[in-house]
Scaffold this motif. Sequence first.
Motif, PDB file in Angstrom:
ATOM      1  N   ARG A  95      52.034  49.440  41.089  1.00  0.00           N
ATOM      2  CA  ARG A  95      50.673  49.269  41.590  1.00  0.00           C
ATOM      3  C   ARG A  95      50.469  47.959  42.342  1.00  0.00           C
ATOM      4  O   ARG A  95      49.732  47.918  43.336  1.00  0.00           O
ATOM      5  N   VAL A 121      32.918  38.310  43.231  1.00  0.00           N
ATOM      6  CA  VAL A 121      31.514  38.691  43.419  1.00  0.00           C
ATOM      7  C   VAL A 121      30.799  38.529  42.071  1.00  0.00           C
ATOM      8  O   VAL A 121      31.225  39.076  41.064  1.00  0.00           O
ATOM      9  N   ASP A 139      36.919  53.766  40.085  1.00  0.00           N
ATOM     10  CA  ASP A 139      36.589  53.537  38.679  1.00  0.00           C
ATOM     11  C   ASP A 139      35.213  52.894  38.499  1.00  0.00           C
ATOM     12  O   ASP A 139      34.638  52.949  37.409  1.00  0.00           O
ATOM     13  N   SER A 157      47.095  61.721  35.791  1.00  0.00           N
ATOM     14  CA  SER A 157      47.551  60.731  36.812  1.00  0.00           C
ATOM     15  C   SER A 157      46.755  60.817  38.108  1.00  0.00           C
ATOM     16  O   SER A 157      47.307  60.672  39.201  1.00  0.00           O
ATOM     17  N   VAL A 181      43.993  57.145  40.912  1.00  0.00           N
ATOM     18  CA  VAL A 181      44.118  56.512  42.231  1.00  0.00           C
ATOM     19  C   VAL A 181      43.692  57.508  43.321  1.00  0.00           C
ATOM     20  O   VAL A 181      43.025  57.144  44.289  1.00  0.00           O
TER      21      VAL A 181
HETATM   22  C1  LIG Z   1      46.098  53.411  30.684  1.00  0.00           C
HETATM   23  C2  LIG Z   1      45.853  53.848  32.083  1.00  0.00           C
HETATM   24  C3  LIG Z   1      46.835  54.589  32.779  1.00  0.00           C
HETATM   25  C4  LIG Z   1      46.595  55.028  34.082  1.00  0.00           C
HETATM   26  N1  LIG Z   1      47.546  55.787  34.726  1.00  0.00           N
HETATM   27  C5  LIG Z   1      47.294  56.256  35.969  1.00  0.00           C
HETATM   28  C6  LIG Z   1      48.255  57.061  36.668  1.00  0.00           C
HETATM   29  O1  LIG Z   1      49.332  57.360  36.170  1.00  0.00           O
HETATM   30  N2  LIG Z   1      47.930  57.503  37.907  1.00  0.00           N
HETATM   31  C7  LIG Z   1      46.726  57.210  38.505  1.00  0.00           C
HETATM   32  O2  LIG Z   1      46.473  57.654  39.638  1.00  0.00           O
HETATM   33  N3  LIG Z   1      45.815  56.438  37.864  1.00  0.00           N
HETATM   34  C8  LIG Z   1      46.065  55.973  36.625  1.00  0.00           C
HETATM   35  N4  LIG Z   1      45.128  55.196  35.992  1.00  0.00           N
HETATM   36  C9  LIG Z   1      43.846  55.012  36.652  1.00  0.00           C
HETATM   37  C10 LIG Z   1      43.912  54.020  37.781  1.00  0.00           C
HETATM   38  O3  LIG Z   1      44.440  52.797  37.333  1.00  0.00           O
HETATM   39  C11 LIG Z   1      42.475  53.799  38.321  1.00  0.00           C
HETATM   40  O4  LIG Z   1      41.768  55.021  38.377  1.00  0.00           O
HETATM   41  C12 LIG Z   1      42.517  53.181  39.719  1.00  0.00           C
HETATM   42  O5  LIG Z   1      43.190  51.932  39.673  1.00  0.00           O
HETATM   43  C13 LIG Z   1      41.096  52.981  40.263  1.00  0.00           C
HETATM   44  O6  LIG Z   1      41.132  52.266  41.465  1.00  0.00           O
HETATM   45  P1  LIG Z   1      39.910  51.326  41.865  1.00  0.00           P
HETATM   46  O7  LIG Z   1      40.240  50.827  43.235  1.00  0.00           O
HETATM   47  O8  LIG Z   1      38.637  52.043  41.644  1.00  0.00           O
HETATM   48  O9  LIG Z   1      39.928  50.133  40.814  1.00  0.00           O
HETATM   49  P2  LIG Z   1      41.047  49.017  40.560  1.00  0.00           P
HETATM   50  O10 LIG Z   1      42.392  49.517  40.953  1.00  0.00           O
HETATM   51  O11 LIG Z   1      40.842  48.564  39.154  1.00  0.00           O
HETATM   52  O12 LIG Z   1      40.657  47.859  41.571  1.00  0.00           O
HETATM   53  C14 LIG Z   1      39.481  47.099  41.390  1.00  0.00           C
HETATM   54  C15 LIG Z   1      39.656  45.784  42.133  1.00  0.00           C
HETATM   55  O13 LIG Z   1      38.402  45.079  42.140  1.00  0.00           O
HETATM   56  C16 LIG Z   1      38.647  43.710  41.820  1.00  0.00           C
HETATM   57  N5  LIG Z   1      37.423  43.165  41.209  1.00  0.00           N
HETATM   58  C17 LIG Z   1      36.861  43.501  40.044  1.00  0.00           C
HETATM   59  N6  LIG Z   1      35.728  42.788  39.829  1.00  0.00           N
HETATM   60  C18 LIG Z   1      35.574  41.996  40.924  1.00  0.00           C
HETATM   61  C19 LIG Z   1      34.593  41.037  41.309  1.00  0.00           C
HETATM   62  N7  LIG Z   1      33.548  40.774  40.531  1.00  0.00           N
HETATM   63  N8  LIG Z   1      34.751  40.398  42.491  1.00  0.00           N
HETATM   64  C20 LIG Z   1      35.810  40.674  43.307  1.00  0.00           C
HETATM   65  N9  LIG Z   1      36.757  41.571  42.996  1.00  0.00           N
HETATM   66  C21 LIG Z   1      36.645  42.231  41.809  1.00  0.00           C
HETATM   67  C22 LIG Z   1      39.823  43.752  40.843  1.00  0.00           C
HETATM   68  O14 LIG Z   1      40.491  42.510  40.808  1.00  0.00           O
HETATM   69  C23 LIG Z   1      40.674  44.849  41.477  1.00  0.00           C
HETATM   70  O15 LIG Z   1      41.516  44.340  42.476  1.00  0.00           O
HETATM   71  C24 LIG Z   1      45.360  54.725  34.704  1.00  0.00           C
HETATM   72  C25 LIG Z   1      44.413  53.957  34.018  1.00  0.00           C
HETATM   73  C26 LIG Z   1      44.639  53.531  32.721  1.00  0.00           C
HETATM   74  C27 LIG Z   1      43.587  52.744  32.005  1.00  0.00           C
END
Ligand SMILES: Cc1cc2nc3c(=O)[nH]c(=O)nc-3n(C[C@H](O)[C@H](O)[C@H](O)COP(=O)(O)OP(=O)(O)OC[C@H]3O[C@@H](n4cnc5c(N)ncnc54)[C@H](O)[C@@H]3O)c2cc1C
Length: 387
Positions: free
Chosen positions: A62, A86, A249, A259, A262
């Motif tokens: 990742r 933020v 998320d 899975s 993402v």
């Molecule tokens: C145990 C577990 C296993 C998983 N396995 C899988 C898998 O096998 N396959 C899959 O597809 N998904 C999997 N996931 C889910 C996946 O990790 C998430 O659904 C995905 O990362 C969501 O992407 P996102 O961009 O919404 O959030 P994130 O990837 O969490 O990115 C959020 C970003 O925002 C930033 N951020 C947060 N708050 C602030 C702020 N206040 N100011 C500035 N920046 C900030 C963070 O630093 C981060 O870079 C798993 C999750 C868990 C918990």
Amino acid sequence: MVTAITRVFEEIGFLETMEREGFSHKYGASWHPTASHAALHVKFAGFPQPGINQDYTYHVDRSRFDLLLLKHAEKLGSCVCQGVCVKKVLFDAGHAVGVRVNIAGQSVDIPARIVVDASGRQALLGQQLRLRRTDPDFNQFSVHAWFENVDRGGRPDDIHIHFLPVKRGWVWQIPITDTVTSMGVVAEREVFRAGKGDYEVWFHELSRSAPDIALAMRDAKRVNDFKVEADYSYQMDSFMGDGWLLVGDAARFVDPIISSGVSVAMHSAKFASEQIASALAADDVSCSALAHYETRLKNATAIWHEFIRLYYKLLLMFTVFIAREEYRLQVLQLLQGDIYDREEVPVLQAMREFIDNVENTESHLLRPYFDGDLILDEDAPAPQELL
Ligand SMILES: Cc1cc2nc3c(=O)[nH]c(=O)nc-3n(C[C@H](O)[C@H](O)[C@H](O)COP(=O)(O)OP(=O)(O)OC[C@H]3O[C@@H](n4cnc5c(N)ncnc54)[C@H](O)[C@@H]3O)c2cc1C
């Protein structure tokens, strides 16, 4: 990853990068029962998806994948500010008008026509507006790390899901590189509470509790720190409002057994960008102008949630629906993350009726197979034979 994500990669011109960077190809999935050396396999090649010209998706590290995606956004014209936190979203008369950030110790207000919260499970705006609702169906706990020397068996490119003999317990086995494998133990939080409270002990005990995973892990060496995740399923009451939207998320998270997190994050970003483009063109960024985004994403994530809920109930029994011609394609589509803009998914109703029938029939031969607590016995007949 799931294969549905390929369409988004293609649309944003990122598929080339995925190929060039040499991420492991993921050709299928294998499921292993709790009490016997056995596995059931599915190959993505067996059910091609419209608009996708490859029979695999990817396993990714990742941190590497996220950085490449960030650079790609920058290359396409986004202004990226790293290391900027933020603090809150700014509102004027109920309308989002910008964000307050911390830059080099200074608090700065940045105005914006629309604010998109993509802060993941930190869910900045959801917390600020108190929109977060804990999922009543899942209260999972997970411990994971990377290992070398995991025996990947005969299908090293698959994701392997090993069911465990505890409530909603399973292990993921995901090849990250040729030698490094991500291993994660997941179970209901109450299973962790009932243990000794030490997550490392818990990980090792559970990863020895089913035969195929014990075999895979017998010479494994951990190469990074354990990570712990808890209470991770929830939904926000609203996914948008006047001048704001939630993606990924930050809007909803459902247990990761399929899975697809993402893929959902990337699809929601795509839908949000389409909605924002038409809202800006019409010079109307109000809640009603953005409402279609919420309907679209809520419908999709409701299908995702229901499939996972039924999947946990059925465990290996869900393969019964793969074996049946009339449902096969629908189940495989769900496993590939095809949950968007669907009117109905009849197999979900069929699964619900199947579960009701078994649960309400005292003498049903399949009853022992049900509920997350139960062990699939080595001597028990295969579920398909009982139908
Ligand atoms: C145990 C577990 C296993 C998983 N396995 C899988 C898998 O096998 N396959 C899959 O597809 N998904 C999997 N996931 C889910 C996946 O990790 C998430 O659904 C995905 O990362 C969501 O992407 P996102 O961009 O919404 O959030 P994130 O990837 O969490 O990115 C959020 C970003 O925002 C930033 N951020 C947060 N708050 C602030 C702020 N206040 N100011 C500035 N920046 C900030 C963070 O630093 C981060 O870079 C798993 C999750 C868990 C918990």
